[in-house]
Design an enzyme around this catalytic site. Sequence first.
Site, PDB file in Angstrom:
ATOM      1  N   GLU A 175       0.813  -1.219   0.000  1.00 11.14           N
ATOM      2  CA  GLU A 175       0.000   0.000   0.000  1.00 11.14           C
ATOM      3  C   GLU A 175       0.844   1.266   0.000  1.00 11.14           C
ATOM      4  O   GLU A 175       0.419   2.295  -0.512  1.00 11.14           O
ATOM      5  CB  GLU A 175      -0.942   0.004   1.209  1.00 11.14           C
ATOM      6  CG  GLU A 175      -1.995   1.082   1.148  1.00 11.14           C
ATOM      7  CD  GLU A 175      -3.192   0.803   2.041  1.00 11.14           C
ATOM      8  OE1 GLU A 175      -3.798   1.769   2.522  1.00 11.14           O
ATOM      9  OE2 GLU A 175      -3.532  -0.378   2.251  1.00 11.14           O
TER      10      GLU A 175
ATOM     11  N   ASP B 253      -2.831  -3.054   3.218  1.00 13.61           N
ATOM     12  CA  ASP B 253      -3.299  -3.221   4.594  1.00 13.61           C
ATOM     13  C   ASP B 253      -4.404  -4.261   4.651  1.00 13.61           C
ATOM     14  O   ASP B 253      -5.311  -4.279   3.805  1.00 13.61           O
ATOM     15  CB  ASP B 253      -3.815  -1.889   5.148  1.00 13.61           C
ATOM     16  CG  ASP B 253      -2.681  -0.906   5.409  1.00 13.61           C
ATOM     17  OD1 ASP B 253      -1.515  -1.333   5.383  1.00 13.61           O
ATOM     18  OD2 ASP B 253      -2.975   0.279   5.647  1.00 13.61           O
TER      19      ASP B 253
ATOM     20  N   TYR C 161       0.043  -3.313  13.618  1.00 13.81           N
ATOM     21  CA  TYR C 161      -0.866  -2.559  12.738  1.00 13.81           C
ATOM     22  C   TYR C 161      -1.767  -1.612  13.536  1.00 13.81           C
ATOM     23  O   TYR C 161      -2.483  -2.045  14.452  1.00 13.81           O
ATOM     24  CB  TYR C 161      -1.715  -3.556  11.945  1.00 13.81           C
ATOM     25  CG  TYR C 161      -2.625  -2.930  10.930  1.00 13.81           C
ATOM     26  CD1 TYR C 161      -2.132  -2.386   9.755  1.00 13.81           C
ATOM     27  CD2 TYR C 161      -4.007  -2.914  11.132  1.00 13.81           C
ATOM     28  CE1 TYR C 161      -2.973  -1.828   8.813  1.00 13.81           C
ATOM     29  CE2 TYR C 161      -4.859  -2.356  10.190  1.00 13.81           C
ATOM     30  CZ  TYR C 161      -4.338  -1.824   9.037  1.00 13.81           C
ATOM     31  OH  TYR C 161      -5.179  -1.272   8.103  1.00 13.81           O
TER      32      TYR C 161
END
Length: 731
Positions: free
Chosen positions: A9, A105, A309
């Site tokens: 990403e 993601d 994350y």
Amino acid sequence: MGKSLVLAEKPSVGREIARVLGCRQNADGYIGGDKYVVTWALGHLVTLAEPESYNKEYKTWKLDYLPMLPKKMQLVVIKNTSKQYNIVQGLIRRNDIDDIIIATDAGREGELVARWILLKAGNKKPIKRLWISSQTEKAVREGFAKLQPGGNYNNLYLSAQARAEADWLVGLNVTRALTCKHNAQLSAGRVQTPTLAMIVAREQDIKSFVPKEYYNVRAKLQGFNALWKDSKGQSRIFDKDKAEALLAACSGKEAIATEVSKQYKQKPPPAAYDLTELQRDANKKYAYSAKQTLSIMQSLYEYHKLLTYPRTDSRYVTDDIVSTLPDRLRGIAVGQYRDLAAALLKARPLSTRYLVDNNKVSDHHAIIPTEEQANLSALSPEERNVYDLVVRRFLAVLSPAYEYEEVKLTVTIGKEKFHARGQSVTSPGWRQAYERDLLDDDDAEQDSDEQDQMLPQIRQGDKLELKSCEITTGKTKPPSRYNEATLLTAMENPSDSTMSSELRSVLKTTSGLGTPATRADIIEKLFSSFYVERRWKEIVPTSKGIQVVNLAPEDLKSATLTAKWEQELALISKGESKSDDFINQMHNYTKKLVSDVVRSEAKYTHDNMTKEKCPDCGGFLLDVNSKNGKMRVCADRDCGYRKSVSTQTNARCPNCNKKLELRGEDEKRTFYCVCGHRERLSDYEKRRATAGATKNDVRDYMASQSRQNVSSGNSSLADALAKWQEANTDD
């Protein structure tokens, strides 16, 4: 044998994956290797087309052209990042590429980023999916060893696409309807409008609040104080005569300890962080905005690789993480965390009862440290602060409960009962993770007249020395204005008395208004649209914001719409409902919303109009408070002229050290301080140079202030909507 193309990403994530996979052939926009070619997006490279792509008439904003309901939504390449898209497209079409590995993601929006790129590029090659929650080398290797078929995530993509198309239909149509109807730069959206409505409703509650005076009767005894309470446990008396009668009835009477209770209690540690909870605490402790905290988290996740994350709404981890916890503790066993981390490792097995719950983990587990060895000196002060919050919470959640003895005492004076309470710590437990006493939200915000205190050793039946009785007074308080911390809480758990229990449950099990990843942008948009302004930490609606809430269709003011959407999107992601059916419903719903706006008799008035004329179009300018200062903007939505009147800077007053405000233009720019100090920018530059700063430092500083001011403002509405996917994502 061909190669696999890995699509990340962001560049930082792509480069890290390339390093782990042994790809070393650096090229423009990608890194090649023997088995893999790693490339990346820059967030979204592809987005939904603007209205004029479907009909040239839509280039003109007119009520006659509404609603805009394309039969099939089109995708376009975002101009600002078209170079990188062309690189990715070329790689997808290369003959030596056999398959695509999506490494964006791991979530609904990340799936959309990749699928739109592949769809626009016309990809026909097989797809695999990398699904990981941290960017450490170990996590990447394990993820590539467990790649999933891309088809497993088709329904997740369809739900993401349905959400994006529905937001386009509702947001753009209602925004154009409001703007054309009232000839003002107005906008509305599924998440933006109910969030603004909550702020406006709170302001109305505050303005309509009438404080009431109340009285407490307190007894001063040997070594402690006691508070009178009635049979229902209420201590506040709203009748002064009653309070004085109680005081008279107790004065000179004997005081006896009629009840003494001691109870052993445990308080478990707070759950690990999700993004919203972390943004709340960072705002409370460091006054960081939600967007700033997310940016810092992204750096700790992508660049330093110290945290997992960030864009998660889970506060627990799954069983498979348990085996990694010792390595994570060793990674953070530095500096002030070393002793507690070592103690937890020594007292194995680790206590995970407060951290592990498979049923409470959605796409990603809670934010916790990775196994990487922390180098605290490599972190900026802001990164250090956010890292500190996460590490302490991680240490706390692996620690035992806080144990204490609670003492409650009832003292009878005459016929009246007075109460006192206190507690003594038997085991600090998880509180050892914090340098000073940590109050949870309930403790911090409690509006109580009774406070904990140290109580002497007293037995039931003891006669106590009554030193005096007195009446104290107070006034009831209005509800507090939202700050970013409390607004994030309200967005996560929006309350609506008209909402069914089923829809409340949907919001509770999803993410409320917006997602952890997008709430920060929604709040920023409220500032940049001049719907709210900041007064210290408080968020206050402007006249424009209040009017927009009154003008917006009733359906858009409530979180009910989001709950209904999330309910349907969840079914789509599970393959239990069709996305086409959902979009057809959105077409009909959009027609209704536009009709509501057009038929409304409500009026919009500029109550912040000045007598100064716009140099571009001759219209009158409006006074607005942006996030970083004061501006004047043209009232004509087609003009878009704006200028800065004053900017709140980070420069400090040489007299009182408070932040200076910069006013004026060109050579007349002058710093102003609330203490009365004034200083021309040119003189400030000389003073800074004398103090060791260079002209380049001053120039860079002024450039950063200028960028802040531009980012806080709103370009013309057409320009803002041209970046719909970036600036107006209501996910």
